[in-house]
Write a protein that holds these residues in place. Structure first.
Motif, PDB file in Angstrom:
ATOM      1  N   TYR A 241       0.847  -1.214  -0.150  1.00 59.03           N
ATOM      2  CA  TYR A 241       0.026  -0.153  -0.099  1.00 59.03           C
ATOM      3  C   TYR A 241       1.010   1.200   0.036  1.00 59.03           C
ATOM      4  CZ  TYR A 241      -3.490   3.528   1.136  1.00 59.03           C
ATOM      5  OH  TYR A 241      -4.491   4.579   1.210  1.00 59.03           O
ATOM      6  N   ILE A 242       0.774   2.058  -1.116  1.00 57.23           N
ATOM      7  CA  ILE A 242       1.674   3.256  -1.095  1.00 57.23           C
ATOM      8  C   ILE A 242       0.481   4.341  -1.298  1.00 57.23           C
ATOM      9  CG2 ILE A 242       3.288   4.427  -2.563  1.00 57.23           C
ATOM     10  CD1 ILE A 242       4.528   2.133  -1.330  1.00 57.23           C
ATOM     11  N   ASN A 243       0.758   5.623  -0.543  1.00 53.64           N
ATOM     12  CA  ASN A 243      -0.208   6.634  -0.356  1.00 53.64           C
ATOM     13  C   ASN A 243       0.019   7.363  -1.846  1.00 53.64           C
ATOM     14  OD1 ASN A 243      -2.186   7.754   1.032  1.00 53.64           O
ATOM     15  ND2 ASN A 243      -0.705   9.227   2.098  1.00 53.64           N
ATOM     16  N   LYS A 244      -1.148   7.783  -2.101  1.00 48.12           N
ATOM     17  CA  LYS A 244      -1.437   8.657  -3.439  1.00 48.12           C
ATOM     18  C   LYS A 244      -0.732   7.993  -4.770  1.00 48.12           C
ATOM     19  CE  LYS A 244      -1.661  12.834  -0.696  1.00 48.12           C
ATOM     20  NZ  LYS A 244      -1.035  13.947  -0.242  1.00 48.12           N
ATOM     21  N   THR A 245      -0.925   6.924  -5.269  1.00 47.74           N
ATOM     22  CA  THR A 245      -0.310   6.243  -6.292  1.00 47.74           C
ATOM     23  C   THR A 245      -1.412   6.229  -7.459  1.00 47.74           C
ATOM     24  OG1 THR A 245      -0.826   4.085  -5.959  1.00 47.74           O
ATOM     25  CG2 THR A 245       1.358   4.933  -5.238  1.00 47.74           C
ATOM     26  N   ASP A 246      -1.257   6.207  -8.688  1.00 47.12           N
ATOM     27  CA  ASP A 246      -2.101   6.128  -9.737  1.00 47.12           C
ATOM     28  C   ASP A 246      -2.058   4.538 -10.454  1.00 47.12           C
ATOM     29  OD1 ASP A 246       0.368   6.270 -10.981  1.00 47.12           O
ATOM     30  OD2 ASP A 246      -0.116   7.778 -12.220  1.00 47.12           O
ATOM     31  N   VAL A 247      -1.785   3.536  -9.681  1.00 46.62           N
ATOM     32  CA  VAL A 247      -1.882   2.479 -10.018  1.00 46.62           C
ATOM     33  C   VAL A 247      -2.619   1.427  -9.216  1.00 46.62           C
ATOM     34  CG1 VAL A 247       0.633   2.288 -10.848  1.00 46.62           C
ATOM     35  CG2 VAL A 247       0.167   1.530  -8.548  1.00 46.62           C
ATOM     36  N   PRO A 248      -3.608   0.410  -9.658  1.00 47.28           N
ATOM     37  CA  PRO A 248      -4.471  -0.367  -8.605  1.00 47.28           C
ATOM     38  C   PRO A 248      -3.622  -1.151  -7.603  1.00 47.28           C
ATOM     39  CG  PRO A 248      -4.612  -0.957 -10.915  1.00 47.28           C
ATOM     40  CD  PRO A 248      -3.374  -0.020 -10.985  1.00 47.28           C
ATOM     41  N   MET A 249      -4.290  -1.299  -6.473  1.00 45.66           N
ATOM     42  CA  MET A 249      -3.744  -2.002  -5.193  1.00 45.66           C
ATOM     43  C   MET A 249      -4.672  -2.946  -4.867  1.00 45.66           C
ATOM     44  SD  MET A 249      -1.772   1.182  -3.263  1.00 45.66           S
ATOM     45  CE  MET A 249      -3.010   2.516  -3.859  1.00 45.66           C
ATOM     46  N   ILE A 250      -4.081  -4.050  -4.408  1.00 41.90           N
ATOM     47  CA  ILE A 250      -4.923  -5.221  -3.934  1.00 41.90           C
ATOM     48  C   ILE A 250      -4.116  -5.373  -2.322  1.00 41.90           C
ATOM     49  CG2 ILE A 250      -5.711  -7.540  -3.812  1.00 41.90           C
ATOM     50  CD1 ILE A 250      -4.785  -5.826  -7.019  1.00 41.90           C
ATOM     51  N   ARG A 251      -4.875  -5.367  -1.330  1.00 42.90           N
ATOM     52  CA  ARG A 251      -4.421  -5.449  -0.066  1.00 42.90           C
ATOM     53  C   ARG A 251      -5.318  -5.946   0.806  1.00 42.90           C
ATOM     54  NH1 ARG A 251      -5.320  -0.725   3.249  1.00 42.90           N
ATOM     55  NH2 ARG A 251      -3.000  -0.943   4.209  1.00 42.90           N
ATOM     56  N   VAL A 252      -4.808  -6.188   2.125  1.00 45.61           N
ATOM     57  CA  VAL A 252      -5.965  -6.818   3.029  1.00 45.61           C
ATOM     58  C   VAL A 252      -5.818  -5.751   4.276  1.00 45.61           C
ATOM     59  CG1 VAL A 252      -5.570  -9.163   2.693  1.00 45.61           C
ATOM     60  CG2 VAL A 252      -4.315  -8.076   4.518  1.00 45.61           C
ATOM     61  N   ASP A 253      -6.865  -5.715   5.172  1.00 46.79           N
ATOM     62  CA  ASP A 253      -6.982  -4.666   6.211  1.00 46.79           C
ATOM     63  C   ASP A 253      -5.910  -4.969   7.345  1.00 46.79           C
ATOM     64  OD1 ASP A 253      -7.670  -2.957   8.213  1.00 46.79           O
ATOM     65  OD2 ASP A 253      -9.762  -3.121   7.782  1.00 46.79           O
ATOM     66  N   GLN A 254      -4.731  -4.416   7.205  1.00 47.87           N
ATOM     67  CA  GLN A 254      -3.700  -5.065   8.033  1.00 47.87           C
ATOM     68  C   GLN A 254      -3.911  -4.222   9.532  1.00 47.87           C
ATOM     69  OE1 GLN A 254      -1.034  -7.040   7.329  1.00 47.87           O
ATOM     70  NE2 GLN A 254      -1.192  -6.870   5.099  1.00 47.87           N
ATOM     71  N   TYR A 255      -4.394  -3.161   9.538  1.00 43.44           N
ATOM     72  CA  TYR A 255      -4.838  -2.626  10.684  1.00 43.44           C
ATOM     73  C   TYR A 255      -5.758  -3.472  11.844  1.00 43.44           C
ATOM     74  CZ  TYR A 255      -7.084   0.604  14.311  1.00 43.44           C
ATOM     75  OH  TYR A 255      -7.598   1.202  15.029  1.00 43.44           O
ATOM     76  N   GLN A 256      -6.822  -3.882  10.791  1.00 44.00           N
ATOM     77  CA  GLN A 256      -7.814  -4.863  11.611  1.00 44.00           C
ATOM     78  C   GLN A 256      -7.297  -6.036  12.033  1.00 44.00           C
ATOM     79  OE1 GLN A 256     -10.505  -3.843  12.516  1.00 44.00           O
ATOM     80  NE2 GLN A 256     -11.766  -5.870  13.100  1.00 44.00           N
ATOM     81  N   GLY A 257      -6.430  -6.710  10.956  1.00 49.46           N
ATOM     82  CA  GLY A 257      -5.734  -7.830  11.412  1.00 49.46           C
ATOM     83  C   GLY A 257      -5.122  -7.856  12.682  1.00 49.46           C
ATOM     84  N   THR A 258      -4.185  -6.868  12.971  1.00 52.99           N
ATOM     85  CA  THR A 258      -3.334  -6.827  14.054  1.00 52.99           C
ATOM     86  C   THR A 258      -4.166  -6.510  15.339  1.00 52.99           C
ATOM     87  OG1 THR A 258      -1.386  -5.894  12.755  1.00 52.99           O
ATOM     88  CG2 THR A 258      -1.461  -5.637  14.993  1.00 52.99           C
ATOM     89  N   TYR A 259      -5.138  -5.613  15.041  1.00 49.18           N
ATOM     90  CA  TYR A 259      -5.961  -5.232  16.175  1.00 49.18           C
ATOM     91  C   TYR A 259      -6.764  -6.409  16.759  1.00 49.18           C
ATOM     92  CZ  TYR A 259      -9.985  -3.076  18.366  1.00 49.18           C
ATOM     93  OH  TYR A 259     -11.057  -2.461  19.223  1.00 49.18           O
TER      94      TYR A 259
END
Length: 334
Positions: A150-168
């Motif tokens: 996950y990179i802030n402010k890019t113009d390419v598609p990103m596939i990720r999981v909710d890392q914050y929620q996972g750790t929380y």
């Protein structure tokens, strides 16, 4: 029509099929109806189109190779991710090239150069070593999709999981089991953005809600492997005020921790509770079974592959962030 100028697009138009179908026929991939195959072969014959992979690639007429950049293919997480991507590519007539950076910035840039030299038609990056400013110029030469990054402010598609929620939810689970001394393994601590930052915030939020102060000596940075897990256990054993639980950050770290804890005569989870991240096959076969955060690895890889192929067939789709859910899998280690 001048036979020397005939392209795969001409073949697709005459046959009344997609460019991908022509690519599949040329590369002899299965699961193509006999009728469509016959249409393509007839169109190729009418146009005098003879497949020549090297020449076609130099003229940019046919996309057949996608590259997947991984830090370490020996990490099962990335192996399963590549497996899912390769299957999507194969079904659409694309070969998958695996590029291992070993977390080396120069190697990463050399693989990005594959776009520039037309040796790869698109790239899926499952980790990023360089700053985005160094990577972004390569998007001029072909599509790039970020998966697991996950990179802030890019113009390419990103596939990720909710890392914050996972750790929380993982740290909260340990707190609900009565633990207040919780060690935390992370890749990077002072990251500006990305999954480590999200995870760090999830850890802090869970502690904050329970009224627990962060103990800096229990935060262990740059941990990724089984060997790192063994070293973490050694560090914990040397502490006067020792944690009763560890959020390991990956199943590999957790496995190393568990091995070293047993060797040190500790009982899991009585003396030390351990939670991993990923839900790799190792999590279920460890003794005791490892509590972990399940990431939808196959779903991530499938989505990344589908988006890249869509970008190759339909230029300039709107970039988007696709965030997939995580799940707490409770086993005996907590």
């Amino acid at each position: 029509m001048d036979k020397r100028m005939t392209t795969i697009i001409d073949v697709a138009r005459l046959a009344g099929v997609s460019k991908t179908t022509v690519s599949r026929v040329i590369n002899n991939y299965p699961h193509i109806s006999p009728d469509k195959k016959e249409q393509v072969l007839r169109a190729m014959e009418q146009l005098g189109f003879t497949p020549n992979p090297s020449a076609r690639r130099l003229r940019g007429q046919l996309a057949t190779t996608i590259a997947v950049v991984v830090p370490k293919i020996v990490n099962p997480f990335f192996s399963y991710l590549v497996d899912a991507i390769e299957q999507v590519g194969y079904r659409s007539g694309y070969q998958t090239l695996i590029c291992q950076t070993n977390e080396d910035k120069e190697k990463e840039l050399s693989y990005l150069n594959l776009l520039k030299t037309k040796q790869a038609d698109g790239i899926i990056m499952t980790s990023i070593e360089n700053d985005w400013a160094q990577i972004e110029p390569y998007t001029e030469f072909g599509p790039i999709v970020l998966c697991n990054e996950y990179i802030n402010k890019t113009d390419v598609p990103m596939i990720r999981v909710d890392q914050y929620q996972g750790t929380y939810i993982g740290v909260k689970h340990l707190i609900e089991r009565g633990h207040r001394k919780i060690a935390y393994c992370t890749g990077g601590l002072f990251t500006e953005f990305g999954k480590d930052k999200d995870r760090n915030q999830g850890y802090q939020k869970a502690l904050e809600e329970a009224g627990i102060q962060v103990n800096p000596s229990w935060i262990l940075v740059d941990k990724h492997t089984i060997e790192d897990g063994k070293q973490v256990m050694q560090l914990l054993m040397e502490m006067k005020d020792r944690p009763t639980a560890v959020f390991a950050g990956s199943d590999e770290i957790a496995g190393g921790l568990m091995m070293a804890a047993k060797k040190a005569g500790l009982r899991i989870p009585d003396d030390l509770a351990i939670i991993g991240f990923d839900d790799q096959p190792i999590a279920e076969v460890l003794d005791p079974g490892l509590t972990t955060i399940r990431q939808p690895i196959a779903q991530m890889g499938k989505k990344a592959g589908e988006i890249l192929l869509a970008m190759l067939n339909e230029p300039c789709p709107s970039p988007a962030v696709y965030e997939l859910p995580v799940e707490l899998i409770v086993r005996e280690s907590t």
